[in-house]
Motif scaffolding. Structure first.
Motif, PDB file in Angstrom:
ATOM      1  N   UNK A 228       0.805  -1.206   0.000  1.00 50.53           N
ATOM      2  CA  UNK A 228       0.000   0.000   0.000  1.00 50.53           C
ATOM      3  C   UNK A 228       0.836   1.253   0.000  1.00 50.53           C
ATOM      4  N   UNK A 229       1.952   1.218   0.766  1.00 52.31           N
ATOM      5  CA  UNK A 229       2.838   2.379   0.827  1.00 52.31           C
ATOM      6  C   UNK A 229       4.174   2.117   0.180  1.00 52.31           C
ATOM      7  N   UNK A 230       4.644   0.926   0.304  1.00 51.05           N
ATOM      8  CA  UNK A 230       5.984   0.584  -0.174  1.00 51.05           C
ATOM      9  C   UNK A 230       5.882  -0.556  -1.170  1.00 51.05           C
ATOM     10  N   UNK A 231       6.915  -0.622  -2.015  1.00 51.35           N
ATOM     11  CA  UNK A 231       6.950  -1.712  -2.976  1.00 51.35           C
ATOM     12  C   UNK A 231       8.388  -2.173  -3.150  1.00 51.35           C
ATOM     13  N   UNK A 232       8.514  -3.427  -3.615  1.00 50.27           N
ATOM     14  CA  UNK A 232       9.824  -3.987  -3.952  1.00 50.27           C
ATOM     15  C   UNK A 232       9.669  -4.795  -5.223  1.00 50.27           C
ATOM     16  N   UNK A 233      10.793  -5.014  -5.908  1.00 47.66           N
ATOM     17  CA  UNK A 233      10.764  -5.680  -7.199  1.00 47.66           C
ATOM     18  C   UNK A 233      11.770  -6.819  -7.219  1.00 47.66           C
ATOM     19  N   UNK A 234      11.455  -7.802  -8.077  1.00 44.90           N
ATOM     20  CA  UNK A 234      12.394  -8.900  -8.335  1.00 44.90           C
ATOM     21  C   UNK A 234      12.159  -9.362  -9.755  1.00 44.90           C
ATOM     22  N   UNK A 235      13.205  -9.800 -10.468  1.00 43.78           N
ATOM     23  CA  UNK A 235      13.000 -10.249 -11.851  1.00 43.78           C
ATOM     24  C   UNK A 235      12.444 -11.658 -11.904  1.00 43.78           C
ATOM     25  N   UNK A 236      11.731 -11.909 -13.006  1.00 45.11           N
ATOM     26  CA  UNK A 236      11.206 -13.257 -13.273  1.00 45.11           C
ATOM     27  C   UNK A 236      11.591 -13.605 -14.705  1.00 45.11           C
ATOM     28  N   UNK A 237      12.301 -14.754 -14.878  1.00 52.13           N
ATOM     29  CA  UNK A 237      12.764 -15.177 -16.195  1.00 52.13           C
ATOM     30  C   UNK A 237      12.087 -16.466 -16.574  1.00 52.13           C
TER      31      UNK A 237
END
Length: 1898
Positions: A228-237
């Motif tokens: 809701x306030x924060x986000x994080x990312x990671x790759x998907x292959x």
């Protein structure tokens, strides 16, 4: 020392947070303080901002001592020691510590040096959670491989996990986000949540769109988790695994080309297909689906498409040779073709069968013929050829060239090359064709069309016969290069100047018979030329000798061009320069540049300034002008230079006007050129001179005045004297400068006075410049200086400067310290000793907090002021705590003033604080170790907060913060101490940064403290790997084994640690055919089957470099590797035809060698491996042929004419440029053909264009003209020549006139030839061999020319210009003057064409003779036009030099037209020898004062008895002398003239005449010849400016035309009677009493001029004289049908109704009754003027009775009738005047539309037509029939008013009938105010001021 104890204790508590120790015992009797609020169990959010107040500690002390608060055991908070405010010092983090425990302390301050009491209390602070941590993915990296046939909806990755450390926040969500380098990936997949909460997320990735390995093999996307306030990312292959589900795919070209003569087995193309599934490709097999005409075979394994049988392009339905065949490709499954649709594919191949060269270019006809003129320009195409050449072959086989076989080189063909089909044109290449050359009258040209890019080069020919027609190509030629002539400038029109003729080689109208002569150039219009004879004469012109005619003065020489043009003016022309010189004659008189000069000089002047010079010009160049004074030189004052015209003063002492009665002198200056003269006037005005300037009695004045002198006080009396007198001595005084508006001078008396308040302090001295100006023109001046000193008065108060003054003194200044001196001034005193200073109330103060001090007066005694000097000093010890700013009221007093003069001011004193303590920063900073350490992530955005550094000062506030020196990366808020980034920091560039924070306090002197800050940069993964190249190039052999190294790539990542470690992978197509080192980047071969250069010459790999960061922050980049497959020699060359059969001609070119054929073998290899070299193995006997080893082209090596007829060559083609292991052979069979090589060559005639002459009389039938002979070098039939004539592009043996023997070549005539019918014949001779396969022919042009015999006589041209010839000659001309030339033509040639000319009739007087050889006619005598103006002579043209006509020939000259005899009519021209003269010496006219511009006045007429232009005249007004009213002396000539004169002598107005009312003009009008010598005549026109009321109307019972005829007689009789000049102003139709126009009557308007005064006589005086002469005039009245003589215009008068008088009458009626009322009413009625009609009605009976009584008198009955008419007209007039104005009134005609020409009569002419109130009158309404106003007797203030002195509103009708023949005697009594009226009108005025008329008296 006491203040540092709590801090030291706090530091020890911080190091031992769990120990509670009290180090100080309470003082005796002093109790410890206690907390009332201690923040225990305080609950705080971890989001509490640093620096925010979170609690207020409160406590108390029993002794009310000062308390200090403190914290111990924590660095998260800080407390204000004085206030107890607790602030957050460092960020709170619940995830690290959710409960904080520490101590709060409270310390009192014990006075008297005792020990302080310290109390500490443990507290607990609970930290609440906030959503401040992003979700974290678990189980990364996410990588998966999925088969491409995975169904949609399948889960491709089931274990997607994410967690969040926070206990609060929204439910975790995970979504997909596309990466920039992999767009569209998220559209194929969906993130599905299996279990989600605030702390964790479990989900899967589901396939939503089908996968296709062929389209995309790799997907990479970013997964985003958010709370809701924060986000994080990671790759998907996700990698796509290939599955066999795609049919084969065709690659490469699907089009092929083959020649139609290709042998069986020729390779056309190779079909290539591959498995659509590239992951695990299968082998492919091929088969034909369609095979048109069974032309082709397809190899099922290799895909090679070859010919199956011979091809025939012409057999195809499509003429383009394009075939479409279908081919199927199948995948082999387990070695056999499968029937699955997914394993096969079909495509169409396009095969183009190329044509071979088997058609020669073809002409649309074999022969062409045309004709052109001999003078066609170069490049002209031959007309009407319609030649078309086409080759049915295609491509290069249809390319051909075009050329001409033309030995004359006269033509060229275009285009020179073409393809397929083209229109052909032949152009003239040599523009020098000449019909006069018999050899150039016919050409035969051979056009050859030959293929240009084939072998053999097929060709065809066509013949073009070009006939040359005669043209006008010889221009006329003059016998001289230039001609000159002369003529006198005054020569009359048609005077012969000269005669110029030309010759022309051409005949007929192209020759001399058609020559037209013309003259052009600037000024050519002044001459005319006979276009046939060439006689140049003077052109018709209205003014010979003057511009624009011939005028030596305007142009002495004419440079013209004389042109002769043949073909009747439409052909060629030649120009020759002609110079005509004019001979000057003295025909112009001198002309002054100005007719009147005016100059003003001063009396006593010795010279004119500027120089006075009269100037005159004489257009005659040879004339010398001499000036002289002929009149007006009073006392011989002046002289004139006879040559320059300069006027000088004779008296060296100056102009002396003694005994001269007037102040201007009028000189008459004459300019004389020896024959003519002219005059001009010079008016010299001598004026008096103002020559004495005013002079002051003193050069300067000195005066004194008190400063307080009032305005108007006299200061000084000045005086100036002028020696002049009169107005020149009248003096006015003026201040020029220096008074500054404080003083003024009386301009009459010179008295200087005070004009403004004086101020000694502003200005004490004045230096005034005073001038005296006299009244002369120009004015002269005198100057003096007035010095005025202002005496001072002590009248001003002293003042402080400035009124408010400021000073500063330190708080620690000792008593008696002087720190300021008051500043004051007094404008009235110069010494400060006169000023005393003192303090006064009010005295106020402000404390250091800015508040007014009210509770103490202690500050009033802080300072003292020295009374004498004004020095301000400290009076006692200063206390800044009491007062920080003291405001003193100070006084200054002038002790020398007679009265008290005192000034007041303000002194503001600021007590400056003394600064004792420097600022300090909080721990861990200490003065001994002033250092902080903080951390910062790299690449943070600009503005990121690094930390807040706050300092404290015990005795002052913090003024500001600064970073010193300035930092590149950081900046500080100078008020809060917050440090932020200025630019991102890069860990790779620098690991740490340093800066120094400096805090400044606000004390004096200012103190500061500094803190050194070290910022440690924390590394992040912010750099992409970078390859050393943007793309890589590599090569590998097609036979390489697995593991063969291809290339090594390298990428570098600038990040440090694991973020900078790079790994490599291959992606995309062919990624499975190669492998790469994970860490090394070395690429090697994995699948060698892919390396086949013939199928796949190059391929591209995609290599990806990734760093070793965690998957959520990993960075990748990819670049291509282009791999070229290197060829190996594994394919042999192949000839696709085993043999070739060729036929060639024996004359094949050897130098340069002509290509015979080309052999070609194909090799699938490339480079040297596929380079085939050719050689002849056997069959090349005698080395007859040469084979190019590279191109395979076969050439002849030597001449083939004597070689065997057949050759069989075996040719080898070997790869490797002839050194390779593979080869193939082909057999070439050659057959040599015989060729006809040489065309016939003419021996007779030898020239290409030959001419043969035949005598005209010998042209009999069968006459042998010549024997034609030609040879041919070929033998046999190829050399057998036959002869023909080319007729209409066909070979024939004869024409209508000639025939030729085919074998012998004899050319003979068939008919009798006649030169007069046809002088020449053009033949085309043909010599043709019998060669095969192509015969040759050669052409020759032969012109047969018939020689002439004398059988024609000369003839003159038969046209309008020569029937007869027209010539002119001037009278009185000299003998032997050339008149003109006649010319005859003889159609014979040579000596038979010589023409001689003889005069046979008309020259009996011997006045002319003719040149026998050229026909030129000359004068033999001088002629007189007045005796005879025309001669007609007859000239005979013949071939005999002597000729004598017979009487019979002469007798029939006028009856029959003999073309050999020319009639010549010679006219004698007139000369200008008569001067002009005017019909009258004087003309008289009048002009209405209201006349518009361009109105007709009068017409003057002059005549010149000369003929034509010699008698034409121009009119000029040379003077317009104005005579004022009543003056007989001219006021001078008005310039510009108010009148203009037209070309026909009509004088019209050029200006409005109103300003000249009652004045007159005498115009001097000149009539001047337009032709030389421009003689002149002068007349004078007298014009009077009148008003319509001054005219008299004579009514006549005749038409205007009849009156015009008798006008002079009528005027003469009236002039005789009146003994005055009578001037007719207008004649118009008469309008009767009913308003109808009577066209058989007219009115003549006249005015009479009084002789002595030359003014217009009064109407009454004139009519009185006419009345007295009635007996004399009555016979003339009857003879001229004069009906009456009356004034021209009449009117009525009506006084205004006085409303005030009416009111008075009404009042009198009310007040009085009876007789008083009756008397008053009668008096009032006396002042009313009743309308005239009412009076007339009362007297009508009496008038009629009196008139009837008159009938019994002895007077003439005509006169009695006139009386009756007079009565009727008077009655009508009164009726008209009595009618009210209204819409029915007649319109007033516009004067601008009326004509004053006596020959133009108005349609409306009635004196009584319209009568209007005088208030409506204006100058624009004035006209003969305009509104009748009081112009006759009414004085108006306008410039257009007429007679003066009459009552203001009297109508013209008051003049009534002044034309009556009865005149009453004048009365002496009456109103004296009307004397002026009586004096001008001679009318009797009654007591009411009205004229008395006869009608009334009767």
């Amino acid at each position: 020392a006491t203040s540092s104890r709590p801090r030291a204790l706090a530091a020890r508590l911080t190091r031992a947070p769990c120990v509670c120790v009290c180090l100080a015992a309470p003082a005796a009797g002093n109790r410890p303080p206690s907390f009332s609020k201690d923040m225990d169990q305080l609950v705080l959010s971890e989001a509490a901002a640093v620096g925010s107040v979170v609690f207020q500690l409160e406590g108390s002390d029993p002794e009310n001592s000062t308390l200090r608060f403190g914290l111990a055991g924590t660095d998260r908070f800080e407390v204000d020691a004085a206030t107890g405010e607790v602030r957050v010092a460092r960020p709170l983090d619940r995830e690290q510590n959710d409960t904080l425990r520490f101590f709060v302390t409270l310390e009192d301050e014990v006075e008297g040096g005792g020990h302080n009491n310290l109390v500490q209390v443990p507290v607990t602070v609970i930290v609440l959670d906030e959503n401040d941590n992003p979700p974290v993915f678990r189980g990364t990296p996410y990588e998966v491989t999925v088969p491409e046939d995975t169904p949609v909806g399948s889960t491709v990755y089931p274990n997607l996990l994410a967690e969040d450390l926070d206990q609060v926040g929204e439910t975790l969500e995970v979504s997909c986000s596309d990466l920039q380098q992999f767009p569209g990936a998220c559209s194929r997949f969906e993130v599905v949540a299996l279990n989600a909460s605030e702390r964790a997320f479990h989900g899967a990735i589901v396939l939503r769109q089908p996968l296709d390995y062929a389209a995309r093999q790799f997907y990479q996307m970013s997964l985003v988790a958010t709370d809701g306030n924060h986000e994080s990312r990671t790759p998907f292959e996700l990698r796509v695994e290939d599955v066999q589900n795609t049919p084969p795919v065709f690659i490469g070209s699907l089009a092929g080309v083959v020649h139609e003569d290709a042998p069986i087995g020729t390779l056309i193309m190779t079909v290539q297909a591959r498995d659509g599934d590239r992951g695990k490709p299968r082998k492919i097999t091929y088969q034909l689906v369609t095979n048109p005409l069974n032309y082709f075979l397809l190899d099922p394994e290799t895909g090679e498409l070859r010919t199956a049988k011979p091809l025939d392009k012409e057999a195809l339905p499509d003429s383009t040779g394009v075939l479409t065949i279908s081919v199927r490709a199948r995948e082999l499954v387990n070695g056999s073709a499968a029937g699955d649709p997914l394993t096969e594919a079909t495509t169409d191949l396009t095969i183009t069968i190329k044509d071979v060269n088997d058609e020669a270019p073809r002409f649309n006809r074999r022969e062409y013929s045309t004709s052109i003129s001999e003078n066609v320009p170069q490049g002209t195409p031959l007309p009407h050829l319609d030649m078309l050449v086409s080759d049915p072959d295609v491509g290069i086989n249809s390319a051909f060239t075009l050329r001409l076989e033309d030995i004359s080189k006269a033509f060229q063909v275009e285009p020179e090359s073409a393809t397929g089909s083209t229109s052909v044109s032949i152009r003239v290449a040599n523009g020098s064709l000449d019909y006069e050359n018999p050899n150039q009258r016919k050409f035969i040209v051979l056009v050859i069309a030959e293929e240009s890019q084939t072998n053999p080069r097929l060709s065809s020919t066509a013949t073009v016969t070009v006939t040359i027609t005669d043209a006008n190509d010889n221009a006329p030629q003059f016998d001289r290069d230039a001609y000159t002539a002369s003529i006198i400038e005054t020569a009359s029109p048609n005077t012969v100047v000269t005669t110029i003729t030309a010759k022309d080689r051409d005949s007929g109208h192209f020759g001399e018979n058609g020559i037209i002569y013309s003259l052009f150039g600037e000024g050519a219009e002044n001459f005319t030329v006979n276009n046939k004879t060439g006689v140049i004469t003077v052109a018709e012109c209205p003014s010979p000798g003057a511009s624009p005619c011939l005028d030596f003065e305007t142009r002495p020489v004419y440079y013209l061009s004389y042109k002769a043009t043949d073909d009747d003016g439409k052909g060629l022309s030649s120009n020759v320069p002609l110079k005509i010189t004019l001979l000057d004659s003295n025909d112009n008189k001198p002309q002054f540049l100005s007719n009147h000069y005016r100059v003003v000089i001063d009396e006593g002047a010795t010279r004119f300034e500027p120089q006075l010079q009269v100037q005159a010009r004489d257009l005659d160049k040879t004339s010398q002008i001499v000036f002289s004074i002929v009149d007006g030189n009073v006392n011989n004052m002046f002289s004139i230079d006879p040559h320059s015209g300069e006027l000088t003063i004779n008296n060296l002492k100056g102009v002396d006007m003694t005994n001269v009665s007037k102040d201007d002198i009028m000189l008459t200056i004459q300019a004389n050129d020896g024959k003519f003269s002219s005059t001009a006037t010079v008016q010299i005005v001598v004026r008096d001179v103002n020559n004495n300037a005013p002079a002051f009695v003193r050069d300067n004045y000195v005066a004194f005045v008190q400063e307080d002198a009032s305005v108007g006080t006299s200061v000084e009396q000045t005086m100036a004297i002028d020696a002049d007198s009169g107005i020149n001595a009248e003096i006015k005084y003026r201040i020029q400068k220096g008074a500054y508006d404080d003083f003024s001078v009386d301009e009459t008396t010179g008295l200087i006075q005070v004009s403004n308040k004086l101020d000694f302090d502003k200005r004490s001295q004045y230096s005034i410049e005073l001038i005296a100006i006299d009244g002369g023109t120009p004015s002269l001046t005198g100057t003096t200086t007035v010095s005025i000193t202002v005496l001072n008065s002590n009248d001003k108060d002293p003042v402080f400067d400035p009124p408010t003054q400021r000073a500063e003194v330190s708080e620690d200044a000792s008593p008696n310290t002087v720190f300021y001196t008051l500043k004051a001034k007094d404008p009235d005193v110069n010494s400060s000793d006169a000023l005393n200073f003192a303090l006064a109330e009010p005295i106020t103060a402000v404390d250091k907090n800015g508040k007014q001090v009210t509770d103490s007066d202690e500050f009033k005694s802080f300072f003292a002021v020295d009374r004498a000097t004004g020095e301000v000093s400290v009076a006692r010890e200063l206390q800044r705590d009491v007062a920080a700013i003291v405001r003193l009221t100070v006084l200054v007093t002038d002790i020398t003033a007679p009265t008290t003069q005192q000034g007041k001011g303000i002194l503001v004193i600021t007590i400056i604080d003394v600064n004792d303590f420097a600022p300090t920063f909080p721990r861990p900073w200490t003065p001994e170790d002033p250092h902080y350490t903080v951390e910062l992530l790299e690449e943070q955005p600009v503005g990121t907060v690094v930390g807040t550094f706050v300092a404290h000062d015990e005795d002052s506030k913090i003024a500001n913060y600064a970073i010193e020196p300035e930092s590149e990366f950081f900046e500080i808020n100078n008020l809060t101490g917050t440090v932020r980034t200025k630019k991102p920091a890069d860990y790779e560039t620098m690991k740490s940064l340093n800066f120094t924070v400096v805090a400044y306090d606000s004390g004096e002197p200012q103190k500061s403290a500094s803190a050194d800050v070290t910022v440690n940069i924390i590394n992040i993964n912010d750099m992409d790997p970078v390859f050393t190249q943007s793309q890589y190039e590599a090569s590998v052999s097609e036979n390489s084994l697995p593991g063969t190294r291809v290339i090594t790539v390298k990428a570098i990542d600038q990040d440090e640690g694991v973020f900078g470690v790079v790994t490599y992978t291959l992606v995309g197509e062919h990624s499975h055919d190669f492998s790469i080192g994970h860490d090394s980047g070395e690429v090697v071969v994995s699948n060698p089957n892919i390396l086949d250069r013939e199928n796949l010459p190059e391929l591209t790999l995609e290599v990806m470099a990734s760093d070793s960061a965690p998957p959520d922050s990993r960075r990748s980049v990819a670049v291509p590797i282009h791999i070229r497959v290197i060829d190996e020699n594994d394919n042999p060359p192949k000839f696709y035809r085993r043999a070739l059969d060729i036929q060639i001609d024996e004359n094949l070119s050897v130098a340069p060698p002509a290509p015979i054929t080309q052999v070609r073998a194909e090799d699938a290899d490339e480079g040297d491996n596929g380079a085939v070299s050719y050689r002849i193995l056997q069959g090349n006997e005698n080395g007859a042929f040469f084979l190019d080893p590279v191109t395979g082209i076969l050439y002849p090596a030597t001449s083939l004419e004597h070689q065997p007829r057949d050759f069989n060559l075996i040719i080898e083609g070997r790869d490797g440029r002839g050194k390779g292991p593979h080869s193939d052979t082909i057999t070439v069979n050659i057959h040599i053909l015989d060729v006809n090589q040489h065309p016939p060559v003419f021996v007779m005639p030898l020239l290409a264009n030959a001419t043969i002459e035949v005598p005209e009389n010998a042209g009999l039938p069968n006459y042998l003209v010549m024997t034609v002979k030609a040879t041919d070098e070929d033998g046999g039939e190829n050399g057998h020549v036959s002869y023909h004539l080319k007729v209409n592009n066909m070979n024939k043996q004869e024409t209508d006139e000639f025939g030729i023997n085919a074998d012998t070549g004899e050319l003979r005539t068939k008919i009798i030839l006649d030169r007069e019918i046809r002088a020449n014949y053009s033949l085309v001779l043909v010599a043709r061999d019998h060669g095969k396969p192509t015969p040759y022919e050669t052409l020759r042009f032969l012109t047969v020319l018939l020689v002439d015999a004398d059988d024609n006589q000369p003839e003159f041209p038969m046209d309008d210009s020569t029937m007869p010839y027209q010539f002119r000659v001037a009278e009185n001309g000299p003998v032997n003057m050339f008149i003109g030339r006649v010319s005859a033509i003889d159609l014979d040639e040579g000596s038979h064409a010589t023409v001689y000319y003889h005069i046979i009739a008309g020259n009996e007087e011997g006045g002319f003779y003719v040149d026998k050889t050229n026909g030129s006619i000359f004068t033999n005598a001088s002629f007189d036009r007045e005796q005879r103006d025309e001669y007609n002579i007859f000239i005979k043209a013949c071939n005999k030099p002597e000729y004598f006509p017979t009487p019979e020939e002469i007798s029939v000259l006028n009856e029959e037209r003999d073309p050999s005899i020319a009639q010549v009519r010679i006219s004698i021209l007139d000369e200008n020898d008569n001067p002009p003269h005017f019909h009258r010496p004087n003309y008289y006219a009048g002009v209405n004062a209201m006349t518009n511009i361009n109105e007709f006045v009068v017409k003057v007429l002059a005549e010149d008895s000369d003929f034509g232009a010699n008698g034409s005249l121009s009119y000029f007004i040379i003077a317009s002398n104005l005579y004022k009213f009543g003056s007989n002396r001219s006021s001078g000539s008005i310039i510009p003239s108010p009148f203009n004169v037209t070309e026909d002598g009509r004088i019209v107005t050029a200006n409005y005449m109103a300003e000249y009312n009652q004045e007159r003009f005498v115009l001097e009008v000149r009539a001047k010849e337009k032709a030389a010598p421009e003689r002149e005549a002068v007349t004078h026109v007298h014009i009077w400016i009148y008003e319509p009321q001054q005219l008299i109307r004579v009514i006549l019972a005749q038409t205007p035309e009849e009156v015009n005829m008798e006008q002079e007689e009528i005027v003469a009789e009236l002039s005789n009677v009146t003994q005055s000049l009578v001037v007719v102003d207008d004649i118009r139709y008469h309008v009767d009493s009913s308003g109808r126009i009577k066209r058989d009557w007219c009115d003549m308007y006249i005015h009479v001029v009084d002789g002595p005064t030359q003014t217009i006589a009064a109407i009454s005086d004139v009519l009185k004289i006419i009345d007295t002469k009635y007996d004399y005039l009555k016979n003339y009245y009857a003879g001229f049908s004069i009906q009456n003589v009356v004034p021209a215009f009449v009117g009525t008068h009506e006084e205004e109704f006085d409303t005030a008088l009416a009111a008075l009458i009404a009042l009198l009626i009310v007040l009085f009754v009876g007789c008083v009322t009756f008397v008053v009413v009668c008096c009032c009625l006396r002042h009313w003027v009743l309308p005239a009609p009412s009076e007339l009605k009362k007297k009508e009976a009496l008038i009629k009775k009196e008139i009837i009584d008159d009938l019994n008198t002895t007077e003439n009955p005509l006169w009695i009738e006139q009386k009756l008419k007079l009565y009727e007209e008077q009655e009508l007039t009164m009726q008209v005047f009595s009618e009210p104005e209204g819409p029915g009134m007649a319109a007033i005609p516009n004067p601008s539309q009326e004509r004053r020409d006596s020959a133009d009569f108005s349609q409306v002419d009635n004196t009584y037509a319209t009568i209007q109130h005088p208030a409506r009158r204006s100058s624009d309404d004035m006209g003969d029939y305009a509104t009748l106003s009081g112009n006759g007797l009414h004085h108006n203030s306008s410039a257009h008013s007429s007679l003066r002195g009459t009552p203001r509103d009297m109508y013209v009708a008051t003049l009534g009938f002044q034309g009556s023949t009865f005149q009453v005697p004048e009365q002496t009594q009456g109103n004296s105010g009307l004397d002026a009226l009586r004096s001008r009108s001679a009318l009797t005025i009654n007591k009411d001021g009205q004229p008395e008329f006869v009608a009334e008296l009767i």
